[in-house]
Design a protein around this motif. Structure first.
Motif, PDB file in Angstrom:
ATOM      1  N   GLY B  60      10.057   9.184   0.456  1.00  0.00           N
ATOM      2  CA  GLY B  60       9.192   8.321  -0.339  1.00  0.00           C
ATOM      3  C   GLY B  60       7.997   7.855   0.461  1.00  0.00           C
ATOM      4  N   LEU B  61       8.244   7.471   1.728  1.00  0.00           N
ATOM      5  CA  LEU B  61       7.145   6.998   2.566  1.00  0.00           C
ATOM      6  C   LEU B  61       6.192   8.133   2.906  1.00  0.00           C
ATOM      7  N   VAL B  63       5.531  10.650   1.050  1.00  0.00           N
ATOM      8  CA  VAL B  63       4.715  10.889  -0.148  1.00  0.00           C
ATOM      9  C   VAL B  63       3.602   9.852  -0.231  1.00  0.00           C
ATOM     10  N   ALA B  64       3.957   8.588   0.018  1.00  0.00           N
ATOM     11  CA  ALA B  64       2.932   7.547   0.008  1.00  0.00           C
ATOM     12  C   ALA B  64       1.846   7.872   1.036  1.00  0.00           C
ATOM     13  N   ILE B  67      -0.398  10.667  -0.246  1.00  0.00           N
ATOM     14  CA  ILE B  67      -1.295  10.252  -1.328  1.00  0.00           C
ATOM     15  C   ILE B  67      -2.450   9.420  -0.777  1.00  0.00           C
ATOM     16  N   TYR B  68      -2.138   8.476   0.104  1.00  0.00           N
ATOM     17  CA  TYR B  68      -3.217   7.623   0.608  1.00  0.00           C
ATOM     18  C   TYR B  68      -4.131   8.379   1.563  1.00  0.00           C
ATOM     19  N   VAL B 286      -4.366  -0.637   4.869  1.00  0.00           N
ATOM     20  CA  VAL B 286      -3.428   0.249   4.176  1.00  0.00           C
ATOM     21  C   VAL B 286      -2.796   1.225   5.157  1.00  0.00           C
ATOM     22  N   SER B 289      -0.238  -0.653   6.957  1.00  0.00           N
ATOM     23  CA  SER B 289       0.930  -0.868   6.104  1.00  0.00           C
ATOM     24  C   SER B 289       1.869   0.311   6.234  1.00  0.00           C
ATOM     25  N   ILE B 290       1.313   1.497   6.067  1.00  0.00           N
ATOM     26  CA  ILE B 290       2.157   2.692   6.101  1.00  0.00           C
ATOM     27  C   ILE B 290       2.689   2.913   7.510  1.00  0.00           C
ATOM     28  N   CYS B 293       5.510   0.441   8.073  1.00  0.00           N
ATOM     29  CA  CYS B 293       6.688   0.772   7.251  1.00  0.00           C
ATOM     30  C   CYS B 293       7.423   1.962   7.842  1.00  0.00           C
TER      31      CYS B 293
ATOM     32  N   VAL C 221      15.306   7.301  -3.142  1.00  0.00           N
ATOM     33  CA  VAL C 221      13.900   7.083  -3.486  1.00  0.00           C
ATOM     34  C   VAL C 221      13.724   5.717  -4.131  1.00  0.00           C
ATOM     35  N   ILE C 224      13.808   3.134  -1.232  1.00  0.00           N
ATOM     36  CA  ILE C 224      12.563   2.942  -0.472  1.00  0.00           C
ATOM     37  C   ILE C 224      11.505   2.287  -1.359  1.00  0.00           C
ATOM     38  N   THR C 225      11.535   2.597  -2.665  1.00  0.00           N
ATOM     39  CA  THR C 225      10.562   1.990  -3.571  1.00  0.00           C
ATOM     40  C   THR C 225      10.768   0.490  -3.657  1.00  0.00           C
ATOM     41  N   LEU C 228       9.706  -1.137  -0.444  1.00  0.00           N
ATOM     42  CA  LEU C 228       8.252  -1.276  -0.378  1.00  0.00           C
ATOM     43  C   LEU C 228       7.782  -2.406  -1.290  1.00  0.00           C
ATOM     44  N   LEU C 237       1.098  -5.655   1.231  1.00  0.00           N
ATOM     45  CA  LEU C 237       0.835  -4.410   1.944  1.00  0.00           C
ATOM     46  C   LEU C 237      -0.345  -3.625   1.414  1.00  0.00           C
ATOM     47  N   GLY C 238      -0.506  -3.641   0.103  1.00  0.00           N
ATOM     48  CA  GLY C 238      -1.556  -2.807  -0.463  1.00  0.00           C
ATOM     49  C   GLY C 238      -1.113  -1.388  -0.732  1.00  0.00           C
ATOM     50  N   ILE C 239       0.191  -1.183  -0.994  1.00  0.00           N
ATOM     51  CA  ILE C 239       0.624   0.159  -1.364  1.00  0.00           C
ATOM     52  C   ILE C 239       0.684   0.299  -2.875  1.00  0.00           C
ATOM     53  N   TYR C 244      -5.179  -5.017  -3.297  1.00  0.00           N
ATOM     54  CA  TYR C 244      -5.281  -4.759  -1.855  1.00  0.00           C
ATOM     55  C   TYR C 244      -5.452  -3.276  -1.568  1.00  0.00           C
ATOM     56  N   LEU C 250       1.534   4.873  -8.590  1.00  0.00           N
ATOM     57  CA  LEU C 250       2.455   5.422  -7.591  1.00  0.00           C
ATOM     58  C   LEU C 250       3.823   4.768  -7.736  1.00  0.00           C
ATOM     59  N   PHE C 254       7.351   6.675  -8.449  1.00  0.00           N
ATOM     60  CA  PHE C 254       8.526   6.488  -7.591  1.00  0.00           C
ATOM     61  C   PHE C 254       9.697   5.962  -8.407  1.00  0.00           C
TER      62      PHE C 254
END
Lengths: 337, 354, 568
Positions: B60-61, B63-64, B67-68, B286, B289-290, B293, C221, C224-225, C228, C237-239, C244, C250, C254
């Motif tokens: 999941g991370l 993928v994030a 995308i970013y 951002v 953040s990632i 995480c 999944v 983790i979602t 987050l 966080l801005g995800i 942010y 997204l 997820f």
């Protein structure tokens, strides 16, 4: 062929309020018939078997096969064909729903907890959506906070309103009347109160706009009035964030102290409250060819007679707000229609 | 029809459960398994499935991240230079080495060589702790600079940054490890004095692991100090401003130090003024953040790994492994390899962006 | 030859030392590693959650009797429907069939003493309790008002309620679910007795196996979602939050990547239960065994690729919607295949119209409606007006409640002799089954109509034209409530006062019916005979035990063992 259930359609579908109803309703009915036939068949067979093969004294079940590849193939391929047909019907209808008409009028829709705001091409805005029958409209949707969704059952039209990104939807109302607009994405305490009126008027678009969507200067803040005039008349050629367009940007105009031209002597101002500055702005709008700013061509039409002195004042207020940093986005609604 | 389908297997372990079977059970086979092989296969399949869930959890991370990075490549290219490639590279080597010792330990357990297993596992634990120590230095340095996630991002390239070697955050991060070190070392000494060799060795191993953490911290701090002294003596190649030096970790560049040396002990007032003059660009938040995480979740897995490894370490000291029973070492080993593998992906994705 | 006493010991009601009596005291339950006790404890939690969330539903339905606000404020209404959804989904319906019936029956169907990892099984039960505690925390603090879907940015920035406790609870429950799934996969893979090939697995095990694959692959999944989301809400966080720089779409991707397969976590084991009960109560080998088994696997796999059909109006690209719609239709085929095979199983059967069989027929009826109404929602153009209306509410209640809950109740009646060693009261069981069926249809069928008329979901106040449907729905909800409560009471009564059950009262051929009722601590007292799961000639009625006993041909006797049963 007359659909015998059609007279019943009022029972389970709302009135047909837009051209989309002719796209979605026939498929709705088709699936309804497919479902009724297959469901009744399944239930009748099930109950019939349950009755005749029930366990009872003296009943001795006959042997029967435990598998049949032929039957499996039939009931795999048969439903598949029907489903493929439904999918293509749905997909082709969907592309109609998502392909805006070329002549659509653009209306900006801003959703917030728990309100709708509609901004029309003339800069007017309000919380009632005025439409004209048979005039396609394209709605550009954006949210100020959380996700909302725009839904008018009669129009068969729905689209989520997201914060941070703009979505478009369109439809062509065909039924005159007053309808309800629902928010269909849960958005908080007032979710079920986020219901507004949609009025489809019989008048053609321009007439409808003149009658119902009229900006009332007196009810608005001067800067909002100026912003509206800017959006209607100036925004095509002049930015207010410093970026270059056909004409010079308005950024820095109110705070500038001098200005150079293609010909003639430069002007100096004593700030935006000075007579020189106001005269210059007024002259640029009424007789734009009098002085051309250095680096630009003489392309602007004259607005002599189109804008009143009062409206010129609003524009100047707006220009001052731009440079004072108090204007960065369209003004929020301060009135309801 | 019925009779032909009935399968009778004379060797089926299911025969006569109550009487014949219990005494055949070796002590390490759980009551509901019939053979050591069945137990091992179950464990192995179980750990593989667990690893699948772990991969999806990190997936999941990732993928994030994708995308970013796709949406804002410039932010990622701009941001990665705040990461210290050398410290990250050092950690990569440490983890790769720990995978080697782990594999060694599994092999030794398969041979029934409990002593080698214990040593290998201990080295693996120390490597894991070194990794955490280096990571603690990296984190605390970034927190000092304000390289924080999302909305908390407050790094101002034009502001003065503290140059002290040991950040307060680092001390905070060290405290729990120091406590564990003191406690385990004391218990170890006590155990050895009272003749409890097994417990003494186990706690001693834990204490050594904690020392590994401090070794990592020292390496990180010394490296940082080197960087800074190079800057101050003008020996290093100096980056003029953030964003213009993709090669060097800009976080260590005191960009105002040479040009405005007078502002070294800047008063709060001037610091505020410089903040106003250069509003902080939060778009890098951002990325961080990632970054936090992913590396944070990975660090949690390292800590989990140390706990699992210490259990294996204890059982190795107790000489539990034999050629027909070494499953737990194998399972923890697989987990450890996965944790390493995730870092192998994280390192280039975070530190080596071009 | 076996004496009557021997037979009664082996195949009758367990006289003593069964799993309920094997040890005593609260601790012997809390720290038990026995899969049967774990299943029973899951049952307490799941049924309690059902009642709690059911009471929320009744309060909601009562409130909706009138168009305007009646006795709830907007905020309380929103909190109540959120908790109704969240408790029903996370605490009731996802664990329901796998955790109760799966835990109890799965090892016994394999002739095993326990699942592969009994400690992990206990851990997942404890995690279930822990997750439940978090929901109690939510209930006793500021509640939760985000809807069970926790859509961002509402959940991260707008909601003032205890989102963090709820998402942490759901996160923990996710791990409970993962561990159960992992345990089941390993158990089915490694603990099958010799002779039980993959195509001799009872269909319930195929259903549970497919479910477990989804649990293991999709739930992380969600984990983790939610993690987050928690960090997003606390640290900004801005995800996910556009304020942010994040992307709320997204989050939806997820979330539905888990939550759509979760629908199959709910329905696949229920379908397995239906296959088992149908075969036993029709005394007929399941028609098209391989097609039913493979359709479960197909549903599980395709189910991973359809999540985008929850987002047709979210502004995802047209192409994305087209692809998701196409795959959605392809998942409908295996479901249809199952229904047709079930019908053919009934053909020329010896149909025992017992309570479980009535639940099976209710299931086929309700799941038929639930599945067919999915066609409107899978087709792109008709989904647009129906999305997020009561039509969707009715659709998923028909599938999840009409499907899964009906199967769970039927399954409890079917396996109750095994759980408790007692028979339930048949006429009362049938009566409340009828209440459930009638109440269910009265509750949810009107919702299809008002949904197609445009009634949006999650509305506290509504226009008067929808009132008649809401009123019918409210009356139906109370009928349904009486039905469920009555059915549970019939079971509770049977637990204490029911007639003692024999080992195999239904004449089923799967292995769990070869132990006594209730089973002993180690499940099996005698050698397990593996045969085809639906070979009903392998058991024969024996009056001395008031149940069925296995038929063992003489030539197959083990050398050192006396025949356990008489031959024919």
């Amino acid at each position: 062929m007359i659909n015998p259930i059609h007279s019943l359609a009022q029972f389970y579908l709302p009135p047909k309020g837009s051209t989309f109803a002719d796209v979605t309703d026939p498929l709705f009915d088709a699936i309804l018939w497919i479902s009724i036939v297959s469901f009744v068949a399944i239930v009748v067979v099930m109950c019939w078997f349950a009755i005749i093969y029930r366990r009872r004294p003296g009943y001795k079940p006959l042997p029967s096969p435990s598998h049949s590849t032929l039957l499996e193939l039939i009931w795999t391929i048969g439903p598949t064909l029907i489903l493929v047909w439904i999918f293509f019907q749905g997909a082709s209808g969907y592309s109609t729903l998502r392909t805006p008409d070329q002549d659509a009028e653009l209306i900006e829709v801003t959703a917030s907890q728990f309100n709708w705001k509609f901004t029309y091409p003339n800069g007017d805005f309000g919380d009632t959506l005025h439409l004209s029958v048979n005039q396609p409209v394209r709605l550009q949707l954006v949210s100020e906070d959380v996700i909302h969704s725009f839904y008018v059952p009669e129009f068969r039209a729905k689209m989520d309103v997201m914060p941070g990104r703009r979505h478009s939807m369109w439809f062509k109302p065909t039924l005159v009347g007053e309808f309800k607009l629902f928010c269909t994405e849960y958005c908080g305490d007032g979710h079920s109160k986020m219901v507004k009126n949609v009025i489809v008027h019989p008048e053609p678009w321009d007439e409808m706009m003149r009658k119902y969507v009229r900006w009332k200067d007196a009810e608005n803040h001067p800067v909002a009035n100026g912003a509206r005039l800017y959006n209607v008349y100036c925004s095509g050629c002049h930015s207010f964030d410093g970026s270059a367009k056909t004409g010079p940007s308005f950024k820095g105009l109110a705070s500038s102290t001098n200005r150079e031209f293609v010909s003639g002597s430069p002007l100096t101002f004593g700030g935006a409250d000075s007579d020189e500055w106001k005269n210059y702005v007024s002259e640029s709008i009424k007789r734009p060819d009098a002085r051309i700013v250095k680096g630009y061509a003489n392309q602007m039409p004259s607005f002599e007679g189109k804008l009143s002195e009062e409206q010129l004042g609003y524009i100047m207020q707006f220009l001052k707000a731009v440079d004072g940093g108090t204007y960065s986005e369209p003004p929020k609604p301060e009135k309801t229609q | 029809m019925a009779s032909t389908n009935v399968v009778r297997d004379e060797y089926s372990p299911l025969v006569d459960l109550e009487h014949s079977h219990e005494h055949e059970h070796a002590p390490f086979i759980a009551h509901h398994f019939y053979t050591a092989e069945q137990q091992f296969d179950s464990g192995k399949l179980g750990i593989w499935l667990f690893l699948v869930t772990e991969v999806l959890f990190f997936g999941g991370l990732f993928v994030a991240y994708i995308i970013y990075r796709y949406n804002r490549p410039e932010v990622f290219i701009d941001a990665h230079q705040y990461l210290d490639t050398l410290l990250g590279g050092l950690n990569t080597i440490v983890l790769l080495f720990s995978s080697l010792t782990m594999a060694w330990g599994v092999r030794a357990a398969q041979m029934g060589d409990n002593k080698t297993t214990a040593i290998s596992v201990l080295v693996t634990m120390v490597c894991a702790a070194i990794f955490l120590g280096v990571k603690a230095v990296e984190y605390s340095h970034k927190w000092d600079l304000g390289l924080l996630p999302g909305n908390m991002f407050s790094y101002d390239p034009h502001a003065e940054h503290p140059h002290h070697m040991i950040s307060d955050y680092l001390i905070l991060l060290c405290i729990p490890f120091a406590i564990v070190f003191v406690v385990t070392a004391l218990i170890s000494i006590l155990n050895l004095r009272t003749g409890q060799t097994l417990a003494g060795r186990f706690h001693g191993g834990l204490a050594i692991t904690m020392l590994g953490f401090f070794l990592g911290v020292v390496v990180g701090v010394v490296w940082n100090a080197n960087m800074i002294s190079h800057e101050e003596h003008g020996e290093g190649h100096h980056a003029a401003a953030v964003g213009e030096s993709p090669v060097r970790p800009v976080s260590y560049v005191a960009d105002d130090a040479t040009s405005k040396s007078g502002a070294a002990d800047a008063s709060p007032a001037t610091a505020t003024a410089s903040n106003v003059a250069h509003p902080i660009d939060k778009s890098l938040g951002v990325f961080f953040s990632i970054y936090y995480c992913m590396t944070g979740l990975h660090a949690i897995h390292i800590i989990g790994g140390i706990i699992a490894l210490s259990w294996i370490f204890y059982r190795s000291l107790a000489a539990h492994w034999r050629p027909d029973y070494f499953g737990p070492v194998d399972y923890v080993g697989l987990y450890w390899h996965l944790v390493d593998l995730i870092w192998i992906y994280l390192f280039p994705l975070m530190y080596l962006i071009r | 030859m076996a004496t009557v006493t021997q037979k009664q010991q082996l195949f009758g009601h367990a006289a003593s030392n069964h799993y309920l009596d094997a040890s005593r005291g609260v601790m012997s339950w809390i720290f038990t590693l026995d899969h049967k006790r774990i299943a029973i404890m899951y049952m307490y939690g799941v049924i309690a959650s059902l009642f709690l969330a059911g009471i929320f539903a009744l309060v909601l339905r009562t409130e909706l009797y009138t168009p305007g606000p009646w006795f709830l404020s907007n905020a309380v209404y929103n909190q109540m429907f959120t908790l109704h959804g969240a408790v029903m989904v996370f605490l009731f319906i996802i664990p329901s069939v796998p955790a109760i019936i799966g835990n109890f029956v799965l090892p016994m169907m394999l002739g095993a003493k326990d699942v592969a990892f009994p400690r992990l099984n206990l851990a997942s039960l404890w995690l279930y309790w822990l997750g439940g505690i978090f929901f109690i925390v939510v209930l006793s603090t500021t509640q939760l008002d985000t809807g069970w879907t926790f859509y961002t940015p509402y959940s991260t920035s707008s909601s003032k309620t205890n989102v963090i406790a709820a998402t942490l609870g759901a996160f923990i429950l996710g791990f409970s679910s993962i561990f159960t799934g992992l345990n089941f996969i390993v158990t089915i893979n490694t603990m099958r007795p010799k002779g039980m090939t993959w195509f001799r697995l009872p269909l319930l095990l195929w259903g549970l196996y497919s479910t477990s694959i989804i649990q293991v692959l999709a739930t992380p999944v969600l984990g983790i979602t939610l993690l987050l989301l928690i960090v997003e809400r606390t640290l900004k966080l801005g995800i996910f939050d556009p304020a942010y720089g994040g992307d709320p779409l997204l989050y939806q991707h997820f979330f539905w990547f888990y939550s759509h397969p979760a629908v199959y976590i709910m329905i696949l084991p229920a379908m397995g239960v239906i296959s088992e009960m149908l075969a036993v109560h029709c005394r007929k080998e399941v028609f098209g065994y391989k097609f039913i088994a493979m359709s479960s696997v197909a549903i599980a796999l395709i189910g991973f690729l359809v999540w985008g059909h929850h987002m047709f109006t979210s502004g995802q690209s047209e192409l994305t919607s087209l692809v998701f719609s196409a795959i959605t239709f392809s998942v409908a085929v295996p479901s249809a295949v199952k229904v047709f095979n079930w019908l053919c199983t009934m053909y020329r059967g010896d149909i025992n119209l017992s309570t479980p069989m009535l639940y099976v027929m209710s299931f086929i009826f309700l799941f038929g409606i639930g599945g067919l109404t999915g066609l409107w929602l899978g087709a792109l153009s008709t989904d647009i007006p129906l999305h997020d209306t009561y039509f969707v509410v009715a659709h998923f209640h028909y599938v999840m409640v009409g499907g899964t809950m009906t199967a769970l109740l039927g399954g409890l009646f079917h396996w109750w002799p095994k759980f408790s060693g007692r028979m339930y009261n048949e006429p009362l069981g049938k009566l409340f089954c009828f209440f459930v069926f009638a109440g269910f249809n009265l509750t949810f069928f009107p919702q299809f109509i008002m949904g197609s008329l445009g009634m949006p979901r999650r509305y506290h106040e509504y226009a008067e034209i929808y009132q008649i449907y809401h009123q019918a729905s409210t009356w139906g909800a109370f009928t349904l409530g009486i039905g469920i409560f009555g059915a549970v009471m019939v079971l509770v009564y049977a637990w204490f006062f029911g007639r003692k059950a024999s080992g195999n009262p239904w004449g089923a051929a799967t292995l769990e019916w070869q132990c006594s009722s209730p089973p002993s601590f180690h499940n099996f007292e005698h050698r397990v005979i593996v045969s085809e799961p639906y070979d009903f000639e392998s058991v024969i009625y024996d009056e001395s035990v008031d149940g069925y006993i296995p038929v063992i041909p003489k030539r197959d006797l083990a050398p050192n063992q006396q025949p356990a049963t008489a031959t024919h």
